[in-house]
Design a protein around this motif. Structure first.
Motif, PDB file in Angstrom:
ATOM      1  N   ASP A  45      -2.228  -1.320   2.805  1.00 56.71           N
ATOM      2  CA  ASP A  45      -2.996  -2.555   2.595  1.00 56.71           C
ATOM      3  C   ASP A  45      -3.637  -2.408   1.209  1.00 56.71           C
ATOM      4  N   VAL A  46      -3.245  -3.255   0.278  1.00 58.02           N
ATOM      5  CA  VAL A  46      -3.596  -3.027  -1.126  1.00 58.02           C
ATOM      6  C   VAL A  46      -5.113  -3.074  -1.352  1.00 58.02           C
ATOM      7  N   ALA A  47      -5.784  -4.078  -0.779  1.00 50.52           N
ATOM      8  CA  ALA A  47      -7.239  -4.206  -0.991  1.00 50.52           C
ATOM      9  C   ALA A  47      -7.971  -3.032  -0.347  1.00 50.52           C
ATOM     10  N   GLU A  48      -7.548  -2.651   0.840  1.00 52.14           N
ATOM     11  CA  GLU A  48      -8.193  -1.526   1.541  1.00 52.14           C
ATOM     12  C   GLU A  48      -7.987  -0.225   0.757  1.00 52.14           C
ATOM     13  N   PHE A  49      -6.773  -0.042   0.244  1.00 49.91           N
ATOM     14  CA  PHE A  49      -6.450   1.165  -0.529  1.00 49.91           C
ATOM     15  C   PHE A  49      -7.339   1.247  -1.777  1.00 49.91           C
ATOM     16  N   ALA A  50      -7.438   0.108  -2.499  1.00 53.88           N
ATOM     17  CA  ALA A  50      -8.243   0.095  -3.726  1.00 53.88           C
ATOM     18  C   ALA A  50      -9.704   0.395  -3.399  1.00 53.88           C
ATOM     19  N   ASP A  51     -10.194  -0.185  -2.316  1.00 54.17           N
ATOM     20  CA  ASP A  51     -11.592   0.005  -1.927  1.00 54.17           C
ATOM     21  C   ASP A  51     -11.853   1.473  -1.561  1.00 54.17           C
ATOM     22  N   ARG A  52     -10.961   2.015  -0.718  1.00 52.22           N
ATOM     23  CA  ARG A  52     -11.135   3.397  -0.234  1.00 52.22           C
ATOM     24  C   ARG A  52     -11.066   4.404  -1.380  1.00 52.22           C
ATOM     25  N   LYS A  53     -10.186   4.139  -2.346  1.00 52.82           N
ATOM     26  CA  LYS A  53     -10.013   5.084  -3.466  1.00 52.82           C
ATOM     27  C   LYS A  53     -10.918   4.753  -4.652  1.00 52.82           C
ATOM     28  N   GLN A  54     -11.747   3.721  -4.490  1.00 52.92           N
ATOM     29  CA  GLN A  54     -12.644   3.284  -5.567  1.00 52.92           C
ATOM     30  C   GLN A  54     -11.863   2.930  -6.829  1.00 52.92           C
ATOM     31  N   LEU A  55     -10.820   2.104  -6.644  1.00 50.17           N
ATOM     32  CA  LEU A  55      -9.979   1.673  -7.757  1.00 50.17           C
ATOM     33  C   LEU A  55     -10.249   0.199  -8.047  1.00 50.17           C
ATOM     34  N   ASP A  56      -9.993  -0.213  -9.262  1.00 47.43           N
ATOM     35  CA  ASP A  56     -10.175  -1.618  -9.648  1.00 47.43           C
ATOM     36  C   ASP A  56      -9.107  -2.458  -8.927  1.00 47.43           C
ATOM     37  N   PRO A  57      -9.515  -3.438  -8.100  1.00 47.17           N
ATOM     38  CA  PRO A  57      -8.533  -4.181  -7.289  1.00 47.17           C
ATOM     39  C   PRO A  57      -7.435  -4.884  -8.100  1.00 47.17           C
ATOM     40  N   PRO A  58      -7.762  -5.642  -9.169  1.00 48.21           N
ATOM     41  CA  PRO A  58      -6.669  -6.307  -9.894  1.00 48.21           C
ATOM     42  C   PRO A  58      -5.686  -5.299 -10.526  1.00 48.21           C
ATOM     43  N   SER A  59      -6.219  -4.190 -11.059  1.00 52.00           N
ATOM     44  CA  SER A  59      -5.325  -3.197 -11.686  1.00 52.00           C
ATOM     45  C   SER A  59      -4.444  -2.530 -10.633  1.00 52.00           C
ATOM     46  N   THR A  60      -5.027  -2.285  -9.449  1.00 49.38           N
ATOM     47  CA  THR A  60      -4.253  -1.644  -8.379  1.00 49.38           C
ATOM     48  C   THR A  60      -3.135  -2.586  -7.915  1.00 49.38           C
TER      49      THR A  60
END
Ligand SMILES: C[S@@+](CC[C@H](N)C(=O)[O-])C[C@H]1O[C@@H](n2cnc3c(N)ncnc32)[C@H](O)[C@@H]1O
Length: 342
Positions: A45-60
């Motif tokens: 799940d892209v949004a969940e992954f970005a959130d969990r890894k503390q990554l920038d959502p649009p870049s992820t």
């Protein structure tokens, strides 16, 4: 138009461009753990992954889009899953990392490096830590099976090992895990690698038996701990010993500095011979061009076989691996004066 240039092109210009972008994304996706999660869970799940890894959502999301452009993943509205190319990219992910992160600066400076007048002194730069990270994995899937076969066939239980150009230090640590009474030393010219190897030894609780030291294999010091080394290893840096006379001189010096070495396992890529430009497997092109840019000669198997005896070593066994770049392990024994066998 030349008749040979007619017909359907194998690649569109857009796919060439998108593949270049995707190669960066593969390297990054490995580092942030996305490739491993896809391999293990089959879906992210892209949004969940970005959130969990503390990554920038649009870049992820953009990174996954780049992977989708070359069918490494398939995207739905909110998730990604492995695509057609996933399993092969997963297997060879370290090659991408080696190229895109380890050699980013080298390839970025290609136009300058082509100019003969600028190729003097320290004329290029690479990311040693990223190369060591990639090489630890390249070892696993390219060299390890044949390496352990060679170690099993040594005919003696090593008590002290030295690894030349040790990178992450993993080979020394592996050998010490295998023989709990052995000691090991890793030598590398890059301080970042030495620091990383020392940290890895501590993480594996092997710091009492493993040491890592900054050293140049072309000018090895005499050290008391070298005297007991009975097994020498050197992986993925043998080509740095060339050209030929320098390689012969260094092989002689290695034999001199490690007087009790019974075997020297030298594993490296070798230059491809006669491959068509459109039949090059993953890695070959990047590996060979990178070394051309650095001015490092990549020897063929035949080139290697022409230096061992002059360098004071006898070829005992040759393990042809050939996963991507003619990987070969040469098992060498020192030629002792008055005896051809050790
Ligand atoms: C491609 S990496 C391989 C690392 C490691 N042997 C492995 O198998 O993962 C090559 C390593 O050789 C080191 N190296 C290159 N030239 C060297 C030299 N003249 N003396 C010592 N180390 C060197 C680099 O710093 C780098 O860590």
């Amino acid at each position: 138009v030349d008749a040979d240039l007619c017909g359907t092109p194998q690649l569109t210009t857009a796919s060439i461009f998108n593949s270049a972008v995707a190669a960066w994304a593969i390297s990054a996706a490995w580092e942030v753990g996305a490739l491993d999660e896809l391999e293990q869970h089959g879906r992210i799940d892209v949004a969940e992954f970005a959130d969990r890894k503390q990554l920038d959502p649009p870049s992820t999301a953009g990174m996954f889009r780049a992977l989708a452009a070359v069918d490494v993943v398939r995207r739905s509205a909110t998730t990604v899953a492995p695509g057609w190319n996933f399993s092969e990219v997963f297997r060879t992910r370290s090659f991408f990392h080696w190229l895109m992160k380890g050699n980013a600066e080298l390839f970025g400076e290609m136009s300058a490096l082509l100019e003969s007048a600028r190729r003097t002194g320290d004329f290029y730069s690479r990311d040693s830590a990223a190369i060591a990270y990639a090489c630890r994995e390249i070892n696993r899937f390219c060299y390890d099976a044949s390496f352990w076969k060679a170690v099993d066939g040594l005919g003696f239980g090593y008590g002290s090992v030295a690894d030349l150009g040790c990178g992450s230090g993993e080979r020394v640590l592996q050998l010490l895990r295998w023989r709990p009474d052995a000691r090991g030393i890793g030598l590398d010219i890059a301080q970042t690698c030495v620091d990383e190897a020392i940290a890895a030894a501590h993480r594996s609780s092997l710091q009492d038996r493993a040491s890592f030291v900054k050293a140049n294999v072309f000018s090895l010091p005499r050290r008391p701990e070298f005297a007991d080394v009975d097994l020498l290893t050197c992986f993925m840096m043998g080509h740095d010993l060339w050209p030929k006379q320098q390689c012969i001189d260094t092989l002689q010096q290695i034999r001199d500095r490690f007087p009790r070495a019974r075997r020297f396992l030298l594993g490296d890529a070798t230059r491809s011979v006669g491959l068509a430009d459109d039949k090059l497997p993953t890695f070959t092109l990047g590996f060979e061009l990178a070394h051309d840019l650095m001015g490092t000669f990549i020897p063929t198997v035949t080139d290697w076989e022409s230096v061992f005896e002059a360098g004071g070593w006898r070829l005992v066994e040759k393990y042809a691996i050939d996963v991507a770049v003619g990987e070969t392990i040469f098992e060498l024994a020192p030629i002792r004066t008055g005896s051809s066998r050790c």
